[in-house]
Design a protein around this motif. Structure first.
Motif, PDB file in Angstrom:
ATOM      1  N   ASN A 121      64.864-122.599  23.124  1.00 46.06           N
ATOM      2  CA  ASN A 121      63.988-123.769  22.973  1.00 46.06           C
ATOM      3  C   ASN A 121      62.722-123.467  23.634  1.00 46.06           C
ATOM      4  N   PRO A 122      62.555-122.727  24.704  1.00 47.18           N
ATOM      5  CA  PRO A 122      61.295-122.694  25.282  1.00 47.18           C
ATOM      6  C   PRO A 122      60.508-121.787  24.478  1.00 47.18           C
ATOM      7  N   ILE A 123      60.894-120.742  23.853  1.00 50.15           N
ATOM      8  CA  ILE A 123      60.085-119.981  22.780  1.00 50.15           C
ATOM      9  C   ILE A 123      59.837-120.646  21.810  1.00 50.15           C
ATOM     10  N   GLU A 124      60.649-121.536  21.257  1.00 46.23           N
ATOM     11  CA  GLU A 124      60.017-122.353  20.041  1.00 46.23           C
ATOM     12  C   GLU A 124      59.186-123.235  20.326  1.00 46.23           C
ATOM     13  N   SER A 125      59.326-123.800  21.726  1.00 46.48           N
ATOM     14  CA  SER A 125      58.250-124.995  22.116  1.00 46.48           C
ATOM     15  C   SER A 125      56.761-124.244  22.108  1.00 46.48           C
ATOM     16  N   ALA A 126      56.843-122.922  22.708  1.00 51.98           N
ATOM     17  CA  ALA A 126      55.548-122.231  23.039  1.00 51.98           C
ATOM     18  C   ALA A 126      54.877-122.021  21.752  1.00 51.98           C
ATOM     19  N   LEU A 127      55.738-121.278  20.789  1.00 55.49           N
ATOM     20  CA  LEU A 127      55.442-121.301  19.369  1.00 55.49           C
ATOM     21  C   LEU A 127      54.829-122.292  18.630  1.00 55.49           C
ATOM     22  N   GLY A 128      55.426-123.626  18.846  1.00 55.10           N
ATOM     23  CA  GLY A 128      55.068-124.794  18.214  1.00 55.10           C
ATOM     24  C   GLY A 128      53.731-125.136  18.773  1.00 55.10           C
ATOM     25  N   HIS A 129      53.300-125.297  19.984  1.00 55.26           N
ATOM     26  CA  HIS A 129      52.106-125.522  20.769  1.00 55.26           C
ATOM     27  C   HIS A 129      51.006-124.550  20.053  1.00 55.26           C
ATOM     28  N   LEU A 130      51.267-123.205  19.926  1.00 55.49           N
ATOM     29  CA  LEU A 130      50.352-122.193  19.389  1.00 55.49           C
ATOM     30  C   LEU A 130      50.060-122.821  17.750  1.00 55.49           C
ATOM     31  N   LEU A 131      51.310-123.109  17.002  1.00 53.90           N
ATOM     32  CA  LEU A 131      50.987-123.533  15.706  1.00 53.90           C
ATOM     33  C   LEU A 131      50.245-125.079  15.610  1.00 53.90           C
ATOM     34  N   ASP A 132      50.692-125.702  16.396  1.00 54.74           N
ATOM     35  CA  ASP A 132      49.921-127.107  16.442  1.00 54.74           C
ATOM     36  C   ASP A 132      48.692-127.165  16.729  1.00 54.74           C
ATOM     37  N   ALA A 133      48.251-126.322  17.783  1.00 50.43           N
ATOM     38  CA  ALA A 133      46.545-125.946  18.118  1.00 50.43           C
ATOM     39  C   ALA A 133      46.079-125.499  16.745  1.00 50.43           C
ATOM     40  N   GLY A 134      46.454-124.661  15.950  1.00 47.64           N
ATOM     41  CA  GLY A 134      46.090-124.039  14.860  1.00 47.64           C
ATOM     42  C   GLY A 134      46.062-125.084  13.787  1.00 47.64           C
ATOM     43  N   LYS A 135      46.788-125.686  13.494  1.00 42.64           N
ATOM     44  CA  LYS A 135      46.907-126.845  12.520  1.00 42.64           C
ATOM     45  C   LYS A 135      45.734-127.744  12.825  1.00 42.64           C
ATOM     46  N   THR A 136      45.589-128.373  13.980  1.00 42.66           N
ATOM     47  CA  THR A 136      44.634-129.204  14.397  1.00 42.66           C
ATOM     48  C   THR A 136      43.061-128.721  14.294  1.00 42.66           C
ATOM     49  N   ALA A 137      43.157-127.545  14.469  1.00 46.53           N
ATOM     50  CA  ALA A 137      41.897-126.657  14.392  1.00 46.53           C
ATOM     51  C   ALA A 137      41.592-126.265  12.832  1.00 46.53           C
ATOM     52  N   GLY A 138      42.580-126.589  11.860  1.00 42.23           N
ATOM     53  CA  GLY A 138      42.491-126.108  10.514  1.00 42.23           C
ATOM     54  C   GLY A 138      42.613-124.923  10.102  1.00 42.23           C
ATOM     55  N   SER A 139      43.087-123.973  11.167  1.00 41.30           N
ATOM     56  CA  SER A 139      42.871-122.579  10.718  1.00 41.30           C
ATOM     57  C   SER A 139      44.583-122.100  10.447  1.00 41.30           C
ATOM     58  N   ILE A 140      45.385-123.059  10.569  1.00 41.48           N
ATOM     59  CA  ILE A 140      46.918-122.534  10.236  1.00 41.48           C
ATOM     60  C   ILE A 140      47.566-123.405   9.173  1.00 41.48           C
ATOM     61  N   ARG A 141      48.211-123.048   8.346  1.00 43.95           N
ATOM     62  CA  ARG A 141      48.758-124.043   7.339  1.00 43.95           C
ATOM     63  C   ARG A 141      49.629-125.117   7.925  1.00 43.95           C
ATOM     64  N   THR A 142      49.650-125.981   7.263  1.00 45.47           N
ATOM     65  CA  THR A 142      50.372-127.523   7.723  1.00 45.47           C
ATOM     66  C   THR A 142      51.754-127.280   7.544  1.00 45.47           C
ATOM     67  N   ASP A 143      52.124-126.626   6.645  1.00 50.21           N
ATOM     68  CA  ASP A 143      53.498-126.695   5.955  1.00 50.21           C
ATOM     69  C   ASP A 143      54.566-125.654   6.853  1.00 50.21           C
ATOM     70  N   VAL A 144      54.047-125.085   7.994  1.00 55.04           N
ATOM     71  CA  VAL A 144      55.010-124.159   8.628  1.00 55.04           C
ATOM     72  C   VAL A 144      55.332-125.012  10.006  1.00 55.04           C
ATOM     73  N   ASP A 145      56.486-124.654  10.635  1.00 54.56           N
ATOM     74  CA  ASP A 145      56.918-125.005  11.921  1.00 54.56           C
ATOM     75  C   ASP A 145      57.468-123.762  12.734  1.00 54.56           C
ATOM     76  N   ALA A 146      57.702-123.881  13.819  1.00 52.41           N
ATOM     77  CA  ALA A 146      58.221-123.021  14.806  1.00 52.41           C
ATOM     78  C   ALA A 146      59.522-122.507  14.444  1.00 52.41           C
ATOM     79  N   PRO A 147      60.492-123.137  13.963  1.00 49.83           N
ATOM     80  CA  PRO A 147      61.905-122.833  13.480  1.00 49.83           C
ATOM     81  C   PRO A 147      61.732-121.768  12.427  1.00 49.83           C
TER      82      PRO A 147
END
Length: 186
Positions: A121-147
């Protein structure tokens, strides 16, 4: 010597022992406590006062790596754009996974299953934080998630130890390239 100085020495010894064990695990799954004590520059009594057995030491190596990996996500985002932060974090995941492989190979199944369960769970949460930041910035696909990304990363564990050095980073780059938003109008 005063009590605070002794506590500082004890903490430094503990850190040196964990770092020596981590270095030994990077080299081989066969970790011997007397070799770790020598590498850490401490006596076996000091090692056993800190870690009563091999499993306790390896569990501490694993827990510290998870903690560092989780903490790194926010620190990397504070210093870099989201995709670069994610790239550097994934690079750390490779190092973490190499040590994890050594720890899991050296521990009994019941011991490592508990460690892995508490770190997911902590690793998944950290990865989710990174992915969300990238989605917000428009640089990471929006159809992916940490799991889903963790599932992809988990397949790296199928690499043999001999393949790890030559294949882990290139495969992680493929994963990162797949996470990037590919819009041509950007």
């Amino acid at each position: 010597m005063s009590a605070p100085a002794r506590r500082t020495d004890a903490a430094q010894n503990r850190t040196r022992i964990v770092e020596a064990a981590r270095a030994a695990l990077a080299e081989s799954n066969h970790v011997h406590l007397n070799e770790i004590a020598k590498r850490a520059g401490v006596g076996q009594g000091t090692l056993y006062r800190n870690f009563p057995n091999r499993e306790a030491l390896l569990a501490e190596v694993y827990r510290r790596d998870v903690e560092e990996l989780v903490t790194a996500a926010s620190a990397l985002l504070a210093e870099h754009e989201p995709v670069e932060a994610l790239r550097q974090w994934l690079d750390r995941v490779i190092d973490y996974a190499e040590i994890k492989r050594g720890v899991l190979a050296a521990l009994e199944p019941t011991a490592w299953q508990d460690l892995v369960a508490h770190s997911h769970n902590p690793i998944e949460s950290a990865l989710g934080h990174l992915l969300d930041a990238g989605k917000t910035a428009g640089s990471i696909r929006t159809d992916v998630d940490a799991p889903g990304v963790l599932l992809l990363i988990a397949y790296l564990s199928r690499l043999d130890r001999g393949e790890w050095e030559s294949m882990a980073r290139p495969l992680m780059n493929v994963i990162l390239d797949g996470l990037r938003r590919q819009d041509t109008d950007r």
